[in-house]
Design an enzyme around this catalytic site. Structure first.
Site, PDB file in Angstrom:
ATOM      1  N   ALA A 141       8.145  -3.100  -9.624  1.00  0.00           N
ATOM      2  CA  ALA A 141       8.344  -1.645  -9.621  1.00  0.00           C
ATOM      3  C   ALA A 141       7.999  -1.097  -8.245  1.00  0.00           C
ATOM      4  O   ALA A 141       6.833  -0.895  -7.925  1.00  0.00           O
ATOM      5  CB  ALA A 141       7.472  -0.986 -10.691  1.00  0.00           C
TER       6      ALA A 141
ATOM      7  N   SER B 178      10.389   1.515  -5.696  1.00  0.00           N
ATOM      8  CA  SER B 178      10.836   2.904  -5.774  1.00  0.00           C
ATOM      9  C   SER B 178      10.989   3.362  -7.222  1.00  0.00           C
ATOM     10  O   SER B 178      10.856   4.546  -7.531  1.00  0.00           O
ATOM     11  CB  SER B 178      12.167   3.066  -5.035  1.00  0.00           C
ATOM     12  OG  SER B 178      12.015   2.742  -3.669  1.00  0.00           O
TER      13      SER B 178
ATOM     14  N   GLU C 298       3.259  11.805   2.769  1.00  0.00           N
ATOM     15  CA  GLU C 298       3.399  10.558   3.529  1.00  0.00           C
ATOM     16  C   GLU C 298       4.723  10.512   4.273  1.00  0.00           C
ATOM     17  O   GLU C 298       4.789  10.119   5.439  1.00  0.00           O
ATOM     18  CB  GLU C 298       3.280   9.361   2.575  1.00  0.00           C
ATOM     19  CG  GLU C 298       3.436   8.001   3.231  1.00  0.00           C
ATOM     20  CD  GLU C 298       4.856   7.459   3.152  1.00  0.00           C
ATOM     21  OE1 GLU C 298       5.171   6.544   3.919  1.00  0.00           O
ATOM     22  OE2 GLU C 298       5.647   7.964   2.332  1.00  0.00           O
ATOM     23  N   ARG C 299       5.797  10.932   3.617  1.00  0.00           N
ATOM     24  CA  ARG C 299       7.117  10.877   4.235  1.00  0.00           C
ATOM     25  C   ARG C 299       7.216  11.815   5.436  1.00  0.00           C
ATOM     26  O   ARG C 299       7.909  11.525   6.402  1.00  0.00           O
ATOM     27  CB  ARG C 299       8.195  11.229   3.207  1.00  0.00           C
ATOM     28  CG  ARG C 299       8.477  10.093   2.225  1.00  0.00           C
ATOM     29  CD  ARG C 299       9.478  10.505   1.166  1.00  0.00           C
ATOM     30  NE  ARG C 299       9.636   9.444   0.182  1.00  0.00           N
ATOM     31  CZ  ARG C 299       9.782   9.649  -1.122  1.00  0.00           C
ATOM     32  NH1 ARG C 299       9.767  10.884  -1.601  1.00  0.00           N
ATOM     33  NH2 ARG C 299       9.926   8.643  -1.953  1.00  0.00           N
TER      34      ARG C 299
ATOM     35  N   GLN D 107      25.334   0.244  35.004  1.00  0.00           N
ATOM     36  CA  GLN D 107      25.707   1.233  33.995  1.00  0.00           C
ATOM     37  C   GLN D 107      25.504   0.714  32.575  1.00  0.00           C
ATOM     38  O   GLN D 107      25.155   1.480  31.677  1.00  0.00           O
ATOM     39  CB  GLN D 107      27.161   1.656  34.207  1.00  0.00           C
ATOM     40  CG  GLN D 107      27.523   2.936  33.468  1.00  0.00           C
ATOM     41  CD  GLN D 107      28.912   3.430  33.812  1.00  0.00           C
ATOM     42  OE1 GLN D 107      29.859   2.645  33.799  1.00  0.00           O
ATOM     43  NE2 GLN D 107      29.045   4.698  34.121  1.00  0.00           N
TER      44      GLN D 107
END
Length: 341
Positions: free
Chosen positions: A119, A121, A232-233, A269
Site C-alpha cells: 500500500a 499511494s 510535504e508536497r 553551442q
C-alpha cells in the site's frame, strides 16, 4: 544556511553517502544553530514558530541543504515536517509537550509511517490494524520505505481501527516510541540514491499501547495524513531544486575549465544548449515554488499545484543530473565530481 552547509555538511558528504556516518548530529546542529530551535521551550513557542514561519524563507534554506546533501535535507523534512508537524497539528497538549517539542527542537528524531509493502499511494489498502481492548490498542502490521525509521526515537504510524466502515474512514494515527515492546525497525535499506538518509521498515507485533498514544481522533487519521501530505508536497520542490541547481553549478564550473580543441567546452553551442535548458527548467521550478508561497499566504488550496510542482521539479532534477553527467563526460560518472550522486 549556506555557510553552515559549506562548513558542516560539504566536507562529510562522501562519508554520509558511504554510510560511514549518520546525518542526525548534523540535523540537530542545523535546527539549533540555524533555525533557533533552542528557543522553543513550550507548546506556545512551537506553535508560534510554525505559524510565523515564512514559507519561501524556509524553502530557500531547504534548497541550500539539498545542494549540499539531498539525503540530509530529506531526513530533516521527514522528522520535522512530517512526524513533528503531524503531532503539532493533530496532537493534544500532552502529546505536543512529550513528543512534538523534542522533534521540533531536534532533541529527538521522528519518522512518519504510512507506506506499506502493498500500500503506497493507495493508502486505503493498508493491512496494518489496531484492535481496541478497553483502554488499550493492540497493533499489528508493517510499514515500508520509511525515512529515518532505523534510528527514529518517535514514530507516527497509521493503521486501520475499523474494518467495517469505508477504508478512508477507518484509519487512525498513533505515536510510538523506540524501545516499546512489540515494535521494531529494520536496518537501513540498501538504496541506489539518497544514501545519506536512512530508510527502513517498521514492524508491529501484538504491540499493546494505551489510548493516550492515539494521535488525533479515532478514524480521522486518513484526513490528517492528507493534510500532512499537502505540507510535504509543498516542500518537495525545494529538494529537487537543490539537486538541479547544484548540477547546473557543477556543470558550468566544469565546462569553463575543461579545454578541448583549444578552447573551453563552454564555448561550444552544443554545451551551451544543455546549460540553457537546465537553467530554463530550474527557473520554471522556482516559479512554481514562489507560486505555492503566494497561494499559501492568501489561504488558497494548494493541493493540485503542490502535487504538480512535486511531479515537475523531481523530473527536472533527474534531467539536470543526466545533462550534467553528459557535459562532464567520463568525469561525470566519477564520485569526485559529485553529479553522479
Amino acid at each position: 544556511t549556506k555557510k553552515f552547509c559549506e562548513k558542516e555538511i560539504e566536507p562529510y558528504t562522501e562519508a554520509l553517502d558511504k554510510e560511514e556516518m549518520l546525518p542526525y548530529d548534523i540535523i540537530r546542529r542545523y535546527l539549533k544553530e540555524i533555525r533557533g530551535a533552542d528557543a522553543i521551550q513550550t507548546v506556545e513557542d512551537a506553535e508560534k514558530a510554525i505559524m510565523e514561519e515564512d514559507f519561501i524563507t524556509h524553502q530557500l534554506m531547504a534548497i541550500e541543504l539539498a545542494k549540499a546533501s539531498p539525503g540530509v535535507a530529506l531526513s530533516v523534512g521527514a522528522s520535522l515536517s512530517l512526524a513533528g508537524y503531524a503531532i503539532m497539528y493533530a496532537g493534544n497538549r500532552d502529546q505536543k509537550e512529550e513528543y512534538g517539542i523534542p522533534i521540533v527542537r531536534g532533541d529527538k528524531i521522528g519518522c512518519w509511517g504510512l507506506t506499506e509493502p502493498e500500500a503506497g499511494s493507495d493508502v486505503t489498502s493498508m493491512k496494518s490494524t489496531a484492535r481496541k481492548e478497553g483502554d488499550y490498542y493492540i497493533l499489528n502490521g508493517s510499514k515500508m520505505f520509511i525515512t529515518n525509521a532505523p534510528y527514529a526515537d518517535i514514530l507516527v504510524v497509521y493503521v486501520k481501527t475499523d474494518l467495517n466502515c469505508p477504508p478512508h474512514k477507518g484509519i487512525s494515527a498513533f505515536i510510538l516510541e523506540k524501545g516499546m515492546e512489540g515494535v521494531s525497525t529494520s536496518k537501513p535499506l540498501d538504496k541506489m540514491g539518497m544514501r545519506a538518509s536512512p530508510t527502513g521498515e517498521i514492524h508491529m507485533e501484538d504491540l499493546r499501547i494505551h489510548k493516550s498514544q492515539l494521535l488525533g481522533r479515532e478514524k480521522r487519521g486518513f484526513y490528517d495524513a492528507l493534510n500532512n501530505l499537502n505540507y510535504e508536497r509543498s516542500g518537495a520542490p525545494s529538494l529537487a531544486i537543490g539537486i538541479a541547481e547544484r548540477c547546473l553549478e557543477e556543470a558550468i564550473r566544469y565546462s569553463k575549465q575543461r579545454v578541448q580543441f583549444g578552447q573551453p567546452i563552454a564555448n561550444f553551442q552544443a554545451v551551451q544548449f544543455k546549460l540553457a535548458r537546465m537553467y530554463t527548467a530550474l527557473a520554471h521550478c522556482y516559479a512554481m515554488l514562489f507560486m505555492l508561497g503566494e497561494m499559501q499566504s492568501q489561504g488558497l488550496s494548494i493541493t493540485a499545484v503542490a502535487s504538480a510542482a512535486k511531479l515537475y521539479s523531481s523530473e527536472i532534477a533527474t534531467q539536470c543530473a543526466l545533462e550534467a553527467i553528459q557535459i562532464m563526460g567520463g568525469y561525470g560518472y566519477m564520485r569526485e565530481y559529485k553529479v553522479e550522486r
